[in-house]
Motif scaffolding. Structure first.
Motif, mmCIF file in Angstrom:
data_model
loop_
_atom_site.group_PDB
_atom_site.id
_atom_site.type_symbol
_atom_site.label_atom_id
_atom_site.label_comp_id
_atom_site.label_asym_id
_atom_site.label_seq_id
_atom_site.Cartn_x
_atom_site.Cartn_y
_atom_site.Cartn_z
ATOM 1 N N PHE A 14 14.443 -1.679 2.325
ATOM 2 C CA PHE A 14 13.769 -2.673 3.152
ATOM 3 C C PHE A 14 14.781 -3.697 3.665
ATOM 4 C CE2 PHE A 14 9.385 -1.609 2.566
ATOM 5 C CZ PHE A 14 9.300 -1.041 1.311
ATOM 6 N N CYS A 15 14.666 -3.985 4.937
ATOM 7 C CA CYS A 15 15.398 -5.077 5.543
ATOM 8 C C CYS A 15 14.440 -6.263 5.636
ATOM 9 C CB CYS A 15 15.859 -4.649 6.936
ATOM 10 S SG CYS A 15 16.757 -5.882 7.870
ATOM 11 N N ALA A 16 14.939 -7.476 5.455
ATOM 12 C CA ALA A 16 14.062 -8.644 5.482
ATOM 13 C C ALA A 16 14.750 -9.814 6.175
ATOM 14 C CB ALA A 16 13.658 -9.043 4.064
ATOM 15 N N LEU A 17 13.939 -10.638 6.790
ATOM 16 C CA LEU A 17 14.400 -11.843 7.486
ATOM 17 C C LEU A 17 13.747 -13.035 6.822
ATOM 18 C CD1 LEU A 17 15.455 -13.493 10.054
ATOM 19 C CD2 LEU A 17 13.261 -12.871 11.096
ATOM 20 N N SER A 18 14.506 -14.072 6.557
ATOM 21 C CA SER A 18 13.945 -15.308 6.028
ATOM 22 C C SER A 18 14.172 -16.426 7.024
ATOM 23 C CB SER A 18 14.591 -15.660 4.690
ATOM 24 O OG SER A 18 14.106 -16.909 4.239
ATOM 25 N N GLU A 19 13.083 -17.034 7.445
ATOM 26 C CA GLU A 19 13.157 -18.209 8.297
ATOM 27 C C GLU A 19 12.023 -19.143 7.903
ATOM 28 O OE1 GLU A 19 12.548 -16.673 12.326
ATOM 29 O OE2 GLU A 19 10.383 -16.759 12.004
ATOM 30 N N GLU A 20 12.209 -20.423 8.077
ATOM 31 C CA GLU A 20 11.196 -21.415 7.703
ATOM 32 C C GLU A 20 10.698 -21.135 6.285
ATOM 33 O OE1 GLU A 20 9.582 -21.814 12.255
ATOM 34 O OE2 GLU A 20 8.224 -22.280 10.625
ATOM 35 N N TYR A 71 10.080 -12.052 6.001
ATOM 36 C CA TYR A 71 9.431 -11.018 6.789
ATOM 37 C C TYR A 71 10.148 -9.711 6.496
ATOM 38 C CZ TYR A 71 7.595 -15.023 9.329
ATOM 39 O OH TYR A 71 6.976 -16.198 9.654
ATOM 40 N N PHE A 72 9.364 -8.751 6.005
ATOM 41 C CA PHE A 72 9.943 -7.470 5.633
ATOM 42 C C PHE A 72 9.678 -6.428 6.709
ATOM 43 C CE2 PHE A 72 11.464 -7.802 1.285
ATOM 44 C CZ PHE A 72 10.932 -9.017 0.895
ATOM 45 N N GLN A 111 6.511 -7.383 15.583
ATOM 46 C CA GLN A 111 7.241 -7.268 14.341
ATOM 47 C C GLN A 111 8.472 -8.147 14.384
ATOM 48 O OE1 GLN A 111 5.982 -6.016 11.561
ATOM 49 N NE2 GLN A 111 6.993 -4.042 11.370
ATOM 50 N N LYS A 112 8.700 -8.918 13.322
ATOM 51 C CA LYS A 112 9.926 -9.704 13.274
ATOM 52 C C LYS A 112 11.091 -8.864 12.789
ATOM 53 C CE LYS A 112 8.506 -14.492 12.991
ATOM 54 N NZ LYS A 112 9.513 -14.987 13.954
ATOM 55 N N VAL A 113 10.794 -7.856 11.988
ATOM 56 C CA VAL A 113 11.831 -6.969 11.479
ATOM 57 C C VAL A 113 11.397 -5.534 11.747
ATOM 58 C CG1 VAL A 113 13.133 -6.215 9.469
ATOM 59 C CG2 VAL A 113 12.463 -8.619 9.683
ATOM 60 N N THR A 114 12.219 -4.819 12.445
ATOM 61 C CA THR A 114 11.896 -3.442 12.802
ATOM 62 C C THR A 114 12.887 -2.486 12.172
ATOM 63 O OG1 THR A 114 10.948 -4.144 14.918
ATOM 64 C CG2 THR A 114 11.561 -1.822 14.697
ATOM 65 N N GLN A 115 12.348 -1.568 11.418
ATOM 66 C CA GLN A 115 13.149 -0.474 10.887
ATOM 67 C C GLN A 115 12.566 0.796 11.501
ATOM 68 O OE1 GLN A 115 12.802 -2.277 6.572
ATOM 69 N NE2 GLN A 115 14.423 -0.740 6.582
ATOM 70 N N ALA A 116 13.187 1.234 12.550
ATOM 71 C CA ALA A 116 12.619 2.322 13.346
ATOM 72 C C ALA A 116 12.643 3.652 12.623
ATOM 73 C CB ALA A 116 13.360 2.433 14.675
ATOM 74 N N GLN A 117 13.553 3.816 11.696
ATOM 75 C CA GLN A 117 13.676 5.080 10.966
ATOM 76 C C GLN A 117 12.710 5.054 9.788
ATOM 77 O OE1 GLN A 117 17.508 3.665 10.323
ATOM 78 N NE2 GLN A 117 18.560 5.444 11.157
ATOM 79 N N ASP A 143 0.848 -1.182 0.000
ATOM 80 C CA ASP A 143 0.000 0.000 0.000
ATOM 81 C C ASP A 143 0.891 1.242 0.000
ATOM 82 O OD1 ASP A 143 -2.254 -1.721 2.235
ATOM 83 O OD2 ASP A 143 -2.197 -1.675 0.046
ATOM 84 N N PRO A 144 0.361 2.361 -0.465
ATOM 85 C CA PRO A 144 1.188 3.569 -0.587
ATOM 86 C C PRO A 144 1.930 3.916 0.696
ATOM 87 C CG PRO A 144 -0.932 3.913 -1.637
ATOM 88 C CD PRO A 144 -1.008 2.568 -0.960
ATOM 89 N N GLY A 145 3.229 4.090 0.588
ATOM 90 C CA GLY A 145 4.044 4.474 1.730
ATOM 91 C C GLY A 145 4.225 3.401 2.779
ATOM 92 N N MET A 146 3.863 2.183 2.430
ATOM 93 C CA MET A 146 3.931 1.103 3.418
ATOM 94 C C MET A 146 4.892 0.018 2.960
ATOM 95 S SD MET A 146 1.773 2.169 5.693
ATOM 96 C CE MET A 146 1.250 0.779 6.672
ATOM 97 N N GLY A 147 5.090 -0.937 3.837
ATOM 98 C CA GLY A 147 5.937 -2.073 3.505
ATOM 99 C C GLY A 147 5.155 -3.148 2.781
ATOM 100 N N LEU A 148 5.753 -4.315 2.698
ATOM 101 C CA LEU A 148 5.169 -5.436 1.976
ATOM 102 C C LEU A 148 4.393 -6.328 2.942
ATOM 103 C CD1 LEU A 148 8.348 -6.264 -0.063
ATOM 104 C CD2 LEU A 148 6.245 -5.345 -1.005
ATOM 105 N N LYS A 149 3.191 -6.683 2.521
ATOM 106 C CA LYS A 149 2.394 -7.611 3.323
ATOM 107 C C LYS A 149 2.154 -8.880 2.502
ATOM 108 C CE LYS A 149 0.137 -4.179 6.239
ATOM 109 N NZ LYS A 149 -1.148 -3.643 6.747
ATOM 110 N N LEU A 150 2.387 -10.010 3.135
ATOM 111 C CA LEU A 150 2.265 -11.289 2.453
ATOM 112 C C LEU A 150 0.800 -11.697 2.340
ATOM 113 C CD1 LEU A 150 3.795 -13.738 1.260
ATOM 114 C CD2 LEU A 150 3.765 -14.728 3.555
ATOM 115 N N ILE A 151 0.375 -11.997 1.128
ATOM 116 C CA ILE A 151 -1.003 -12.411 0.895
ATOM 117 C C ILE A 151 -1.104 -13.935 0.942
ATOM 118 C CG2 ILE A 151 -2.979 -12.262 -0.664
ATOM 119 C CD1 ILE A 151 -1.593 -9.862 -2.003
#
Lengths: 114, 112
Positions: free
Chosen positions: B91-97, B101-102, B2-8, A38-46
């Motif tokens: 984007f930072c992402a974690l892969s497990e199983e 997770y972004f 959240q599994k991955v936190t990007q605070a900024q 979504d705009p300005g957001m991260g990725l959400k898994l569907i």
């Protein structure tokens, strides 16, 4: 190398219409994913799939359906489109088994529901 | 949680400044992978780096460097001598199983 190919790139739907977003990969990856951004957001898994014939829900599956009849293809079906489904949709794939590759992403499909 | 936190959420820097993007992750797995992706204004997702949980060596690639610290569950990304072309969402992402997770991303603007 084609990588992950998504079609269409853009689409406008009317409320209540249905459509299928196509995704195909030519890397023989076992895992495939659909995300929405979504705009300005991260990725959400569907939805995601760990191999042909196997699919599972992600974080936001409501209003969507998927199938994985082949390794290459992972279409996403929107039934009864709603304005809340206005988003950019990304398909991705990766290989798991002996380590994990990075996720390879398609170019995205920008969907507007009016 | 959240599994991955990007605070900024957003960072602005003047060209040629150094900038560090923070990433903190959460996992109970001993084997996992961490990634950084760049999303320029054109919208595509560009892979930058992959790290597995057994490799804590820092990595440098040109102006980019990554600092992986398991003790603090962090995988920070530094751009040295930033350029306008670095303006993007990272984007930072974690892969497990079975999943990636972004994080929610950090929007970097480099001002000329």
């Amino acid at each position: 190398n084609a990588g992950v190919t998504q079609t269409p790139k853009f689409r406008i739907l009317k409320i209540g219409q249905s459509m299928t977003l196509q995704c195909t990969q030519d890397m023989n990856h076992n895992y495939m994913y659909w995300y929405r951004q979504d705009p300005g957001m991260g990725l959400k898994l569907i939805y995601y799939s760990v191999g042909a014939g196997i699919t599972d829900k992600g974080e936001v599956p409501n209003g969507y359906n998927v199938s994985r009849s082949t390794t290459e293809d992972f279409p996403l079906r929107l039934e009864l489109a709603a304005p809340s489904q206005t988003s950019v949709y990304f398909c991705a794939s990766d290989r798991r088994g002996q380590g994990v590759t990075e996720a390879f992403f398609g170019q995205g499909t920008r969907l507007t529901v009016v | 949680a959240q599994k991955v936190t990007q605070a900024q959420t957003e960072i602005s820097v003047v060209e040629k400044e150094d900038v560090t993007l923070d990433c903190v992750y959460e996992t109970r797995d001993t084997t996992y992978y961490l990634f950084w992706y760049k999303q320029p204004p054109s919208g595509e997702l560009v892979f930058l780096i992959r790290r597995n949980s057994f490799d804590e060596q820092n990595e440098i690639s040109g102006r980019y460097s990554w600092n992986f610290q398991k003790s603090t569950s962090s995988f920070n990304f530094t751009i040295t001598a930033s350029q306008v072309v670095d303006s993007a969402v990272y984007f930072c992402a974690l892969s497990e199983e079975d999943q990636f997770y972004f994080g929610t991303g950090t929007s970097l603007t480099v001002i000329p």
